[in-house]
Structures are given as structure tokens and as C-alpha cells.
Scaffold this motif. Structure first.
Motif, PDB file in Angstrom:
ATOM      1  N   HIS A   1       8.812  -3.947   6.321  1.00 39.87           N
ATOM      2  CA  HIS A   1       7.893  -4.454   7.341  1.00 39.87           C
ATOM      3  C   HIS A   1       6.862  -5.387   6.705  1.00 39.87           C
ATOM      4  N   TRP A   2       6.670  -6.557   7.329  1.00 35.95           N
ATOM      5  CA  TRP A   2       5.723  -7.562   6.847  1.00 35.95           C
ATOM      6  C   TRP A   2       4.624  -7.719   7.895  1.00 35.95           C
ATOM      7  N   SER A   3       3.393  -7.817   7.412  1.00 36.02           N
ATOM      8  CA  SER A   3       2.267  -8.129   8.289  1.00 36.02           C
ATOM      9  C   SER A   3       1.234  -8.871   7.454  1.00 36.02           C
ATOM     10  N   SER A   4       0.058  -9.064   8.014  1.00 37.70           N
ATOM     11  CA  SER A   4      -1.016  -9.701   7.254  1.00 37.70           C
ATOM     12  C   SER A   4      -2.339  -9.066   7.645  1.00 37.70           C
ATOM     13  N   GLY A   5      -3.285  -9.163   6.729  1.00 43.35           N
ATOM     14  CA  GLY A   5      -4.613  -8.623   6.957  1.00 43.35           C
ATOM     15  C   GLY A   5      -5.655  -9.545   6.359  1.00 43.35           C
ATOM     16  N   SER A   6      -6.877  -9.424   6.825  1.00 45.05           N
ATOM     17  CA  SER A   6      -7.966 -10.241   6.305  1.00 45.05           C
ATOM     18  C   SER A   6      -8.193  -9.916   4.832  1.00 45.05           C
ATOM     19  N   ALA A   7      -8.402 -10.932   4.026  1.00 49.04           N
ATOM     20  CA  ALA A   7      -8.606 -10.766   2.581  1.00 49.04           C
ATOM     21  C   ALA A   7      -9.817  -9.899   2.264  1.00 49.04           C
ATOM     22  N   ILE A   8     -10.757  -9.786   3.204  1.00 50.76           N
ATOM     23  CA  ILE A   8     -11.956  -8.981   2.950  1.00 50.76           C
ATOM     24  C   ILE A   8     -11.866  -7.574   3.543  1.00 50.76           C
ATOM     25  N   ASP A   9     -10.755  -7.278   4.216  1.00 52.30           N
ATOM     26  CA  ASP A   9     -10.588  -5.981   4.879  1.00 52.30           C
ATOM     27  C   ASP A   9     -10.466  -4.848   3.859  1.00 52.30           C
ATOM     28  N   GLN A  10     -11.267  -3.813   4.049  1.00 51.24           N
ATOM     29  CA  GLN A  10     -11.198  -2.615   3.209  1.00 51.24           C
ATOM     30  C   GLN A  10     -10.710  -1.447   4.064  1.00 51.24           C
ATOM     31  N   SER A  11      -9.541  -1.608   4.620  1.00 46.84           N
ATOM     32  CA  SER A  11      -8.963  -0.637   5.530  1.00 46.84           C
ATOM     33  C   SER A  11      -8.444   0.597   4.790  1.00 46.84           C
ATOM     34  N   GLY A  12      -8.463   1.712   5.479  1.00 44.78           N
ATOM     35  CA  GLY A  12      -7.919   2.937   4.930  1.00 44.78           C
ATOM     36  C   GLY A  12      -6.405   2.977   4.932  1.00 44.78           C
ATOM     37  N   ILE A  13      -5.746   2.023   5.602  1.00 38.67           N
ATOM     38  CA  ILE A  13      -4.282   2.023   5.624  1.00 38.67           C
ATOM     39  C   ILE A  13      -3.673   0.895   4.792  1.00 38.67           C
ATOM     40  N   VAL A  14      -4.499   0.202   4.000  1.00 43.15           N
ATOM     41  CA  VAL A  14      -4.015  -0.847   3.100  1.00 43.15           C
ATOM     42  C   VAL A  14      -4.511  -0.515   1.703  1.00 43.15           C
ATOM     43  N   GLY A  15      -3.631  -0.653   0.715  1.00 48.66           N
ATOM     44  CA  GLY A  15      -4.042  -0.265  -0.626  1.00 48.66           C
ATOM     45  C   GLY A  15      -3.422  -1.067  -1.749  1.00 48.66           C
ATOM     46  N   PHE A  16      -3.674  -0.581  -2.936  1.00 44.35           N
ATOM     47  CA  PHE A  16      -3.297  -1.209  -4.203  1.00 44.35           C
ATOM     48  C   PHE A  16      -2.053  -0.522  -4.754  1.00 44.35           C
ATOM     49  N   ARG A  17      -0.943  -1.267  -4.813  1.00 45.98           N
ATOM     50  CA  ARG A  17       0.295  -0.833  -5.453  1.00 45.98           C
ATOM     51  C   ARG A  17       0.542  -1.812  -6.604  1.00 45.98           C
ATOM     52  N   PRO A  18       0.164  -1.440  -7.832  1.00 49.52           N
ATOM     53  CA  PRO A  18       0.309  -2.371  -8.948  1.00 49.52           C
ATOM     54  C   PRO A  18       1.739  -2.479  -9.463  1.00 49.52           C
ATOM     55  N   ALA A  19       2.009  -3.601 -10.100  1.00 47.89           N
ATOM     56  CA  ALA A  19       3.260  -3.833 -10.814  1.00 47.89           C
ATOM     57  C   ALA A  19       2.909  -4.175 -12.260  1.00 47.89           C
ATOM     58  N   LEU A  20       3.760  -3.753 -13.183  1.00 41.31           N
ATOM     59  CA  LEU A  20       3.554  -4.011 -14.611  1.00 41.31           C
ATOM     60  C   LEU A  20       4.699  -4.831 -15.174  1.00 41.31           C
ATOM     61  N   GLU A  21       4.348  -5.862 -15.956  1.00 42.82           N
ATOM     62  CA  GLU A  21       5.325  -6.617 -16.734  1.00 42.82           C
ATOM     63  C   GLU A  21       5.002  -6.385 -18.203  1.00 42.82           C
ATOM     64  N   PRO A  22       5.993  -6.032 -19.031  1.00 42.32           N
ATOM     65  CA  PRO A  22       5.706  -5.787 -20.447  1.00 42.32           C
ATOM     66  C   PRO A  22       5.339  -7.077 -21.175  1.00 42.32           C
ATOM     67  N   LEU A  23       4.382  -6.984 -22.096  1.00 45.25           N
ATOM     68  CA  LEU A  23       3.978  -8.099 -22.948  1.00 45.25           C
ATOM     69  C   LEU A  23       4.108  -7.647 -24.403  1.00 45.25           C
ATOM     70  N   GLY A  24       4.259  -8.575 -25.289  1.00 43.36           N
ATOM     71  CA  GLY A  24       4.302  -8.224 -26.703  1.00 43.36           C
ATOM     72  C   GLY A  24       5.715  -8.024 -27.218  1.00 43.36           C
ATOM     73  N   PRO A  25       5.821  -7.838 -28.544  1.00 41.26           N
ATOM     74  CA  PRO A  25       7.136  -7.773 -29.187  1.00 41.26           C
ATOM     75  C   PRO A  25       7.946  -6.522 -28.838  1.00 41.26           C
ATOM     76  N   GLU A  26       7.289  -5.403 -28.590  1.00 41.85           N
ATOM     77  CA  GLU A  26       8.012  -4.182 -28.220  1.00 41.85           C
ATOM     78  C   GLU A  26       8.083  -4.084 -26.715  1.00 41.85           C
ATOM     79  N   ASN A  27       9.294  -4.217 -26.174  1.00 46.31           N
ATOM     80  CA  ASN A  27       9.466  -4.109 -24.728  1.00 46.31           C
ATOM     81  C   ASN A  27       9.557  -2.641 -24.361  1.00 46.31           C
ATOM     82  N   PRO A  28       8.531  -2.092 -23.746  1.00 48.17           N
ATOM     83  CA  PRO A  28       8.542  -0.669 -23.418  1.00 48.17           C
ATOM     84  C   PRO A  28       9.551  -0.311 -22.336  1.00 48.17           C
ATOM     85  N   LEU A  29      10.197  -1.295 -21.743  1.00 49.34           N
ATOM     86  CA  LEU A  29      11.154  -1.006 -20.688  1.00 49.34           C
ATOM     87  C   LEU A  29      12.583  -0.938 -21.206  1.00 49.34           C
ATOM     88  N   SER A  30      12.752  -1.027 -22.511  1.00 47.76           N
ATOM     89  CA  SER A  30      14.100  -1.067 -23.073  1.00 47.76           C
ATOM     90  C   SER A  30      14.575   0.310 -23.524  1.00 47.76           C
TER      91      SER A  30
END
Length: 189
Positions: free
Chosen positions: A155-184
């Protein structure tokens, strides 16, 4: 199985470890942003470990649930999480950012590619009843930002960039950096 699951790292607000939601669609169970604290993801703190999903064939880890609610896109942008910032977790270096989710519905994007590989299962992604912020500005208005989830994984929607709603949150993503790839194939506990 089209993904692997790894557990490491903790969400911090002003250097205080935050609990991981046990009922990730229940607003009262998800840590709440106060509008001022420094948000960080850092070393694993016992009992508050983040679960990450790595889709097969992709060098990215995505939090399996919303880690923080009542946080606006602007809050995340001010702290460097929209396009990505370098962070260290348990001695490993990552770029931590929001996912590319499309600036309009039904356009090719990173989140849908992840779902194509790993599945749309709410038991894996915990999307029911919660949206998460994406990187993009919506094509429907300059102050709107793309959000995904809530009704379905796609499902796709949009919200105001300043909205601090209780139903919208932070789901981070990580990309490995550096010589040792921790995902290997490294196992995290």
C-alpha cells in the motif's frame, strides 16, 4: 526461504536504549519520538536488539518493523536518515537510511523489489496498522512524502513531511560500508 534474519544493534534516543516493539502495530508499544532527542542506532544492548531482514541477493538489511513513531520525515531528514548517514554497530560500519518506496503508486522501487524477493508477509514485516516513511517526495504535493504499509505491504500513500503521526514511523535500512562486508555470512547474536 528468500531472506535471512539477523539480530544486532539497538535504537537510542539521546543515548538511552529503546525497547523494541513486541506488538509492532500497537501504537502504545512502539517507542515515541519527543521531537527533540538525538536518534541513533548503535551497539547492541541486551534485550533491545533489532531484527533485520536481508533479501537474498541484496546487500541491504531492513528493520522488520517500525522502530520509532511520532517522528516526522523532516525530523529524520534533519538527523541525516533520509539519504543516509554513516553509523557503527558492534564494530561494523553501515550507511543507515530510509528506503526508496516510489514517489507515486505502482512505480518501480526498492521496497517492492524487496517484497518480490522476501515476501509480503505481515509476520515478517509487521506492516499492519503502521506506515513507514520513504525517501521520496510525493508527486502529489511539494510538502508531501511517500509512506508505505498500513493496509498491505505494498500500500502506497503520502503524508505531510512535518507530520508526527502515531501511525507513521521510522523503518531504517542498512548498507554495509568498509572492507569487511558484514552481510557475507557472518552470524550476529
Amino acid at each position: 526461504m528468500n531472506h535471512t534474519t539477523q539480530q544486532f544493534g539497538t535504537l537510542y534516543l539521546d543515548a538511552e536504549p529503546q525497547l523494541i516493539a513486541q506488538k509492532p502495530s500497537a501504537i502504545e508499544d512502539i517507542p515515541v519520538y519527543n521531537g527533540e532527542a538525538t536518534i541513533s542506532i548503535g551497539n547492541s544492548y541486551r534485550g533491545n536488539i533489532i531484527t533485520w531482514i536481508q533479501p537474498n541477493g541484496m546487500d541491504i538489511l531492513i528493520a522488520d518493523r517500525i522502530l520509532l513513531t511520532k517522528v516526522s520525515w523532516d525530523d529524520l531528514n534533519k538527523q541525516g536518515f533520509v539519504d543516509g548517514k554513516e553509523i557503527y554497530i558492534d564494530g561494523m560500519c553501515f550507511r543507515c537510511r530510509l528506503l526508496n518506496v516510489g514517489n507515486i503508486p505502482d512505480i518501480s522501487n526498492e521496497w517492492d523489489d524487496i517484497l518480490d524477493i522476501a515476501s509480503e508477509d505481515d509476520g515478517l514485516w509487521h506492516w499492519k496498522g503502521m506506515y513507514f516513511w520513504g525517501q521520496e517526495a510525493s508527486m502529489y504535493g511539494a510538502s508531501l512524502r511517500a509512506i508505505r504499509g498500513y493496509r498491505s505491504a505494498r500500500h502506497w500513500s503520502s503524508g505531510s513531511a512535518i507530520d508526527q503521526s502515531g501511525i507513521v514511523g521510522f523503518r531504517p535500512a542498512l548498507e554495509p560500508l568498509g572492507p569487511e562486508n558484514p552481510l557475507s555470512g557472518k552470524v550476529f547474536l
